[in-house]
Design an enzyme around this catalytic site. Structure first.
Site, PDB file in Angstrom:
ATOM      1  CD  GLU A   1      77.563  64.955   7.998  1.00 34.23           C
ATOM      2  OE1 GLU A   1      78.577  64.219   7.950  1.00 34.23           O
ATOM      3  OE2 GLU A   1      77.623  66.193   8.077  1.00 34.23           O
TER       4      GLU A   1
ATOM      5  CG  HIS B   1      74.353  70.885   3.076  1.00 38.28           C
ATOM      6  ND1 HIS B   1      73.751  71.759   3.967  1.00 38.28           N
ATOM      7  CD2 HIS B   1      74.825  69.867   3.837  1.00 38.28           C
ATOM      8  CE1 HIS B   1      73.844  71.287   5.191  1.00 38.28           C
ATOM      9  NE2 HIS B   1      74.497  70.137   5.145  1.00 38.28           N
TER      10      HIS B   1
END
Length: 197
Positions: free
Chosen positions: A77, A8
């Site tokens: 994550e 990201h």
């Protein structure tokens, strides 16, 4: 099949050195502008997209023009538990100079109240195996931990040493997936293209 993985864009917590993990932090204004100014290389600009449900990953996918991306929680994550929101300096001040050592080494590493690195690798490996059911190329927008896990699965890096200097997580990592889900490194550090206005 080929699978491209991209981290990201930048967030405010990235700039502050804070651990994000599962905390749903958006891209910063600068990060969003940066992602909107980039394009994916062919053929991944037209590939099927998979994205972490985290807002920062979804915003990155949208800014890059990836439509109808499939959310997959296995791409989130690593869960950093009680360390989320803290910087490394704050963790060491609060939990002691040996905090990271006590959390374990390599695959056994588990932040307090969080997820082990081995568990992260298991879910990434599960995603890779599922992707081989469809032989079309795909792109993933995820996180640093997911890219490190994919790199480890593809290369056998033992994670006992610092992150390999040849792995630039600001660029695209491309894997070649065998029918059984085994990953092989196809290309490192593939750049995104600047968007021309």
């Amino acid at each position: 099949m080929k699978l491209a993985l991209l981290r990201h864009g930048p967030t405010g917590w990235n700039a502050q050195g804070r651990i994000q993990g599962h905390t749903d932090i958006p891209l910063s204004d600068e990060g969003l502008a940066q992602m909107r100014g980039l394009l994916l290389p062919a053929p991944f600009d037209q590939a099927r997209a998979f994205v972490s449900p985290s807002r920062r990953a979804r915003q990155t996918a949208e800014a890059l023009g990836l439509r109808d991306a499939v959310w997959d929680a296995r791409l989130m994550e690593q869960n950093w538990g009680t360390w989320e929101g803290l910087s490394r300096v704050e963790i060491l001040a609060r939990d002691g100079e040996d905090a990271f050592l006590r959390a374990g080494l390599a695959l056994a590493f588990r932040p307090p109240g969080g997820e082990s690195t081995a568990e992260l690798h298991e879910r990434v490996a599960s995603f890779l195996k599922d992707r081989t059911r469809d032989d079309s190329d795909a792109i993933v927008v995820a996180h640093l931990g997911v890219l490190r896990a994919a790199y480890t699965l593809a290369t056998g890096w033992d994670m006992a040493t610092p992150m390999p200097p040849d792995l630039d997580v600001s660029k695209i990592l491309i894997l070649n997936l065998a029918p059984d889900g085994t990953a092989r490194l196809e290309a490192l550090n593939v750049p995104l293209r600047p968007r021309r206005v």
